[in-house]
Design a protein around this motif. Sequence first.
Motif, PDB file in Angstrom:
ATOM      1  N   LYS A  75       0.846  -1.197   0.000  1.00 26.71           N
ATOM      2  CA  LYS A  75       0.000   0.000   0.000  1.00 26.71           C
ATOM      3  C   LYS A  75       0.875   1.239   0.000  1.00 26.71           C
ATOM      4  CE  LYS A  75      -3.907  -2.135   2.181  1.00 26.71           C
ATOM      5  NZ  LYS A  75      -5.186  -1.848   1.613  1.00 26.71           N
ATOM      6  N   LYS A  77      -0.026   5.506  -0.237  1.00 29.53           N
ATOM      7  CA  LYS A  77      -1.095   6.504  -0.310  1.00 29.53           C
ATOM      8  C   LYS A  77      -2.423   5.753  -0.310  1.00 29.53           C
ATOM      9  CE  LYS A  77       1.801   9.800  -2.778  1.00 29.53           C
ATOM     10  NZ  LYS A  77       1.929  10.639  -3.957  1.00 29.53           N
ATOM     11  N   GLN A  78      -3.302   6.062  -1.269  1.00 31.69           N
ATOM     12  CA  GLN A  78      -4.592   5.374  -1.322  1.00 31.69           C
ATOM     13  C   GLN A  78      -4.577   4.189  -2.286  1.00 31.69           C
ATOM     14  OE1 GLN A  78      -3.894   8.324  -2.724  1.00 31.69           O
ATOM     15  NE2 GLN A  78      -5.276   8.824  -4.399  1.00 31.69           N
ATOM     16  N   TRP A  79      -3.397   3.846  -2.819  1.00 29.94           N
ATOM     17  CA  TRP A  79      -3.281   2.801  -3.827  1.00 29.94           C
ATOM     18  C   TRP A  79      -2.719   1.510  -3.239  1.00 29.94           C
ATOM     19  CZ3 TRP A  79      -5.924   5.066  -7.348  1.00 29.94           C
ATOM     20  CH2 TRP A  79      -5.769   6.426  -7.608  1.00 29.94           C
TER      21      TRP A  79
END
Length: 100
Positions: A75, A77-79
Amino acid sequence: MLDVDVLKALGNDKRLAVLEWLADPTAHFPPQRDGDLVDDGVCSVFIADKLGVSAPTASEHLRVLTAAGLLRATKAKQWTFYRRDEQRIAAVKRRIHDDL
């Protein structure tokens, strides 16, 4: 005998395609803004797009492959980025060969 998670992961054409694509991610996916395709893995959004499925459907395929130990998720950030676990894949191949 292979465990059920591995058999389940390998028993689906879309999951087999993901494993094939991730063997050479630069040949199958566009460059990413965040993360290196080889070192960090491929963003799940790119995998969903290439599979032609929704994000939740791709997420389930990736979850099954990860649960079997065939992929590693990272993971950032948001990815979430996915790459093959080559040692685990080699062990599965040996096991299949030995069981034949």
